[in-house]
Write a protein that holds these residues in place. Structure first.
Motif, PDB file in Angstrom:
ATOM      1  N   GLY A 137       0.820  -1.199   0.000  1.00  0.00           N
ATOM      2  CA  GLY A 137       0.000   0.000   0.000  1.00  0.00           C
ATOM      3  C   GLY A 137       0.856   1.252   0.000  1.00  0.00           C
ATOM      4  N   GLY A 138       0.230   2.369  -0.317  1.00  0.00           N
ATOM      5  CA  GLY A 138       0.932   3.638  -0.293  1.00  0.00           C
ATOM      6  C   GLY A 138       1.418   4.028   1.092  1.00  0.00           C
ATOM      7  N   ASP A 139       0.858   3.381   2.117  1.00  0.00           N
ATOM      8  CA  ASP A 139       1.298   3.619   3.498  1.00  0.00           C
ATOM      9  C   ASP A 139       2.413   2.672   3.918  1.00  0.00           C
ATOM     10  OD1 ASP A 139      -0.118   1.250   3.598  1.00  0.00           O
ATOM     11  OD2 ASP A 139      -1.454   1.846   5.249  1.00  0.00           O
ATOM     12  N   GLY A 140       2.865   1.821   2.982  1.00  0.00           N
ATOM     13  CA  GLY A 140       3.944   0.892   3.298  1.00  0.00           C
ATOM     14  C   GLY A 140       3.495  -0.417   3.912  1.00  0.00           C
ATOM     15  N   HIS A 141       2.186  -0.662   3.973  1.00  0.00           N
ATOM     16  CA  HIS A 141       1.761  -1.953   4.513  1.00  0.00           C
ATOM     17  C   HIS A 141       1.942  -3.042   3.467  1.00  0.00           C
ATOM     18  CE1 HIS A 141      -2.206  -1.560   2.403  1.00  0.00           C
ATOM     19  NE2 HIS A 141      -2.201  -2.888   2.492  1.00  0.00           N
ATOM     20  N   THR A 142       2.132  -4.264   3.925  1.00  0.00           N
ATOM     21  CA  THR A 142       2.102  -5.432   3.063  1.00  0.00           C
ATOM     22  C   THR A 142       1.390  -6.533   3.825  1.00  0.00           C
ATOM     23  OG1 THR A 142       3.411  -6.795   1.541  1.00  0.00           O
ATOM     24  CG2 THR A 142       4.293  -6.488   3.769  1.00  0.00           C
ATOM     25  N   ALA A 143       0.804  -7.503   3.072  1.00  0.00           N
ATOM     26  CA  ALA A 143      -0.163  -8.402   3.698  1.00  0.00           C
ATOM     27  C   ALA A 143      -1.172  -7.488   4.417  1.00  0.00           C
ATOM     28  CB  ALA A 143       0.521  -9.400   4.613  1.00  0.00           C
ATOM     29  N   LYS A 208      15.753   1.046   2.544  1.00  0.00           N
ATOM     30  CA  LYS A 208      16.896   1.613   3.279  1.00  0.00           C
ATOM     31  C   LYS A 208      17.144   0.895   4.595  1.00  0.00           C
ATOM     32  CE  LYS A 208      16.314   6.270   1.322  1.00  0.00           C
ATOM     33  NZ  LYS A 208      15.977   7.677   1.625  1.00  0.00           N
ATOM     34  N   ALA A 209      16.064   0.567   5.315  1.00  0.00           N
ATOM     35  CA  ALA A 209      16.197  -0.093   6.620  1.00  0.00           C
ATOM     36  C   ALA A 209      14.829  -0.550   7.088  1.00  0.00           C
ATOM     37  CB  ALA A 209      16.804   0.863   7.650  1.00  0.00           C
ATOM     38  N   ALA A 210      14.807  -1.573   7.938  1.00  0.00           N
ATOM     39  CA  ALA A 210      13.550  -2.030   8.528  1.00  0.00           C
ATOM     40  C   ALA A 210      13.012  -0.964   9.468  1.00  0.00           C
ATOM     41  CB  ALA A 210      13.764  -3.340   9.279  1.00  0.00           C
ATOM     42  N   ASP A 211      11.764  -0.560   9.247  1.00  0.00           N
ATOM     43  CA  ASP A 211      11.160   0.542   9.990  1.00  0.00           C
ATOM     44  C   ASP A 211       9.670   0.251  10.131  1.00  0.00           C
ATOM     45  OD1 ASP A 211      10.080   2.911  10.925  1.00  0.00           O
ATOM     46  OD2 ASP A 211      11.131   4.188   9.485  1.00  0.00           O
ATOM     47  N   LYS A 212       9.166   0.266  11.351  1.00  0.00           N
ATOM     48  CA  LYS A 212       7.760  -0.052  11.591  1.00  0.00           C
ATOM     49  C   LYS A 212       6.809   0.928  10.914  1.00  0.00           C
ATOM     50  CE  LYS A 212       8.568  -2.413  15.978  1.00  0.00           C
ATOM     51  NZ  LYS A 212       8.375  -2.362  17.457  1.00  0.00           N
ATOM     52  N   ALA A 213       7.302   2.106  10.550  1.00  0.00           N
ATOM     53  CA  ALA A 213       6.457   3.051   9.822  1.00  0.00           C
ATOM     54  C   ALA A 213       6.138   2.532   8.418  1.00  0.00           C
ATOM     55  CB  ALA A 213       7.136   4.416   9.735  1.00  0.00           C
ATOM     56  N   LEU A 214       6.965   1.611   7.920  1.00  0.00           N
ATOM     57  CA  LEU A 214       6.779   1.000   6.598  1.00  0.00           C
ATOM     58  C   LEU A 214       6.962  -0.509   6.753  1.00  0.00           C
ATOM     59  CD1 LEU A 214       8.946   3.487   4.476  1.00  0.00           C
ATOM     60  CD2 LEU A 214       6.436   3.452   4.627  1.00  0.00           C
ATOM     61  N   PRO A 215       5.931  -1.230   7.145  1.00  0.00           N
ATOM     62  CA  PRO A 215       6.100  -2.658   7.450  1.00  0.00           C
ATOM     63  C   PRO A 215       6.703  -3.484   6.320  1.00  0.00           C
ATOM     64  CG  PRO A 215       4.044  -1.871   8.366  1.00  0.00           C
ATOM     65  CD  PRO A 215       4.592  -0.747   7.541  1.00  0.00           C
ATOM     66  N   VAL A 216       6.459  -3.103   5.060  1.00  0.00           N
ATOM     67  CA  VAL A 216       7.046  -3.853   3.949  1.00  0.00           C
ATOM     68  C   VAL A 216       8.574  -3.854   4.023  1.00  0.00           C
ATOM     69  CG1 VAL A 216       7.198  -1.913   2.319  1.00  0.00           C
ATOM     70  CG2 VAL A 216       6.846  -4.245   1.442  1.00  0.00           C
ATOM     71  N   SER A 217       9.133  -2.882   4.717  1.00  0.00           N
ATOM     72  CA  SER A 217      10.593  -2.789   4.827  1.00  0.00           C
ATOM     73  C   SER A 217      11.185  -4.009   5.522  1.00  0.00           C
ATOM     74  CB  SER A 217      10.988  -1.520   5.591  1.00  0.00           C
ATOM     75  OG  SER A 217      10.543  -1.560   6.939  1.00  0.00           O
ATOM     76  N   PHE A 218      10.404  -4.674   6.367  1.00  0.00           N
ATOM     77  CA  PHE A 218      10.916  -5.855   7.077  1.00  0.00           C
ATOM     78  C   PHE A 218      11.082  -7.038   6.120  1.00  0.00           C
ATOM     79  CE2 PHE A 218       9.646  -3.225  10.531  1.00  0.00           C
ATOM     80  CZ  PHE A 218      10.469  -3.582  11.593  1.00  0.00           C
ATOM     81  N   VAL A 219      10.264  -7.104   5.088  1.00  0.00           N
ATOM     82  CA  VAL A 219      10.434  -8.132   4.059  1.00  0.00           C
ATOM     83  C   VAL A 219      11.618  -7.784   3.168  1.00  0.00           C
ATOM     84  CG1 VAL A 219       9.361  -9.308   2.104  1.00  0.00           C
ATOM     85  CG2 VAL A 219       7.964  -8.677   4.087  1.00  0.00           C
ATOM     86  N   LEU A 220      11.686  -6.532   2.755  1.00  0.00           N
ATOM     87  CA  LEU A 220      12.722  -6.100   1.808  1.00  0.00           C
ATOM     88  C   LEU A 220      14.119  -6.122   2.416  1.00  0.00           C
ATOM     89  CD1 LEU A 220      10.755  -3.148   0.197  1.00  0.00           C
ATOM     90  CD2 LEU A 220      11.297  -5.350  -0.867  1.00  0.00           C
ATOM     91  N   ASN A 221      14.192  -6.032   3.739  1.00  0.00           N
ATOM     92  CA  ASN A 221      15.487  -6.053   4.417  1.00  0.00           C
ATOM     93  C   ASN A 221      15.750  -7.357   5.169  1.00  0.00           C
ATOM     94  OD1 ASN A 221      16.781  -3.155   4.245  1.00  0.00           O
ATOM     95  ND2 ASN A 221      14.582  -2.833   4.554  1.00  0.00           N
ATOM     96  N   SER A 222      14.902  -8.345   4.954  1.00  0.00           N
ATOM     97  CA  SER A 222      15.063  -9.625   5.641  1.00  0.00           C
ATOM     98  C   SER A 222      16.262 -10.380   5.101  1.00  0.00           C
ATOM     99  CB  SER A 222      13.798 -10.488   5.457  1.00  0.00           C
ATOM    100  OG  SER A 222      14.014 -11.788   5.965  1.00  0.00           O
ATOM    101  N   GLU A 223      17.022 -10.991   6.002  1.00  0.00           N
ATOM    102  CA  GLU A 223      18.144 -11.824   5.597  1.00  0.00           C
ATOM    103  C   GLU A 223      17.691 -13.253   5.269  1.00  0.00           C
ATOM    104  OE1 GLU A 223      20.999 -11.632   8.702  1.00  0.00           O
ATOM    105  OE2 GLU A 223      21.505  -9.513   8.353  1.00  0.00           O
ATOM    106  N   LYS A 224      16.398 -13.538   5.465  1.00  0.00           N
ATOM    107  CA  LYS A 224      15.898 -14.903   5.284  1.00  0.00           C
ATOM    108  C   LYS A 224      15.236 -15.126   3.926  1.00  0.00           C
ATOM    109  CE  LYS A 224      15.091 -15.501  10.240  1.00  0.00           C
ATOM    110  NZ  LYS A 224      14.088 -15.787  11.300  1.00  0.00           N
ATOM    111  N   VAL A 225      15.062 -14.065   3.158  1.00  0.00           N
ATOM    112  CA  VAL A 225      14.348 -14.194   1.895  1.00  0.00           C
ATOM    113  C   VAL A 225      14.880 -13.180   0.895  1.00  0.00           C
ATOM    114  CG1 VAL A 225      12.510 -12.572   2.575  1.00  0.00           C
ATOM    115  CG2 VAL A 225      12.050 -14.324   0.861  1.00  0.00           C
ATOM    116  N   VAL A 226      14.900 -13.572  -0.374  1.00  0.00           N
ATOM    117  CA  VAL A 226      15.162 -12.626  -1.461  1.00  0.00           C
ATOM    118  C   VAL A 226      13.814 -12.300  -2.101  1.00  0.00           C
ATOM    119  CG1 VAL A 226      16.283 -12.242  -3.676  1.00  0.00           C
ATOM    120  CG2 VAL A 226      17.475 -13.503  -1.878  1.00  0.00           C
TER     121      VAL A 226
END
Length: 233
Positions: A137-143, A208-226
């Motif tokens: 989403g435009g707010d950075g949510h995913t799922a 840029k970095a995992a940030d709760k303001a943009l939850p999708v960032s946790f997927v994009l910066n995860s070391e467990k998944v490409v």
């Protein structure tokens, strides 16, 4: 870098390329395990992708299809992702795929008012996806991992072994059921589809970095998944 970016010239090309990539990932899993589970996201954005994927020839009778997240509404509700998948994906070649439910068919709004019971139903049927397609989403949510949602910390908790949770979006309608970050990371192949300059700007910030303001960032910066990101203007 824990993502790969694929740029497409238009929406039709993006839908076709994503469908081909997802189909290839499913074929790989079927060849290795004998069966594959695909989890997809809802909303209006994936319709062209659903239609393209539904027409690809593969062993659909060896594929289960479910949702990354769902609104806690009856399956015949206009906002139901279940209904969307049935209309646009579970047809043509993909008609042979098995549906893995998140919301119980026939459950009305009164029955679904207890969100924890709704989650319990989804968990009884849950199968870990091998291939997973996210939106953003435009707010950075995913799922349905929304910024400001009171359940966000639980959804992002690496120690949370329960793959689904109830979430309350502050900025969107309907209570939701969502896969957690650990469940997303457990998928063998993860895709993200985004379109438009506004979402690209959100994406550029999120990588840029995992940030709760943009939850999708946790997927994009995860070391467990490409994460394989398909982007069109």
């Amino acid at each position: 870098m824990t993502y790969q970016l694929y740029k497409h010239t238009d929406a039709a090309e993006a839908a076709r390329a994503l469908a081909e990539a997802v189909a290839a990932a499913l074929k790989d899993v079927v060849s290795q395990k004998g069966r594959a589970v695909l989890a997809v996201s809802g909303g209006k954005s994936p319709i062209a992708f659903f239609e393209a994927l539904s027409q690809i020839n593969l062993d659909w009778d060896k594929v289960g299809i479910t949702l990354v997240d769902e609104r806690i509404v009856p399956t015949d509700h206009a906002d139901s992702n279940t209904g969307l998948v049935r209309r646009y994906l579970l047809r043509n070649q993909a008609e042979q795929a098995a549906w893995i439910p998140v919301i119980e068919d026939g459950a009305d709004e009164a029955a679904l008012a207890d969100s924890e019971k709704a989650v319990a139903f989804a968990l009884r049927h849950f199968e870990q996806p091998d291939v997973l397609v996210l939106g953003m989403g435009g707010d950075g949510h995913t799922a349905s991992l929304f910024p400001q949602a009171p359940q966000l910390d639980k959804g992002l908790d690496a120690a949370n072994s329960v793959p689904l949770l109830h979430t309350t979006p502050v900025t969107a309608p309907h209570e939701r059921i969502s896969m957690t970050l650990p469940a997303i990371e457990n998928a063998a192949a993860v895709f993200l589809a985004i379109a438009g300059a506004e979402k690209k700007a959100v994406f550029d910030e999120a990588v840029k970095a995992a940030d709760k303001a943009l939850p999708v960032s946790f997927v994009l910066n995860s070391e467990k998944v490409v994460c394989h990101v398909h982007y069109t203007h």
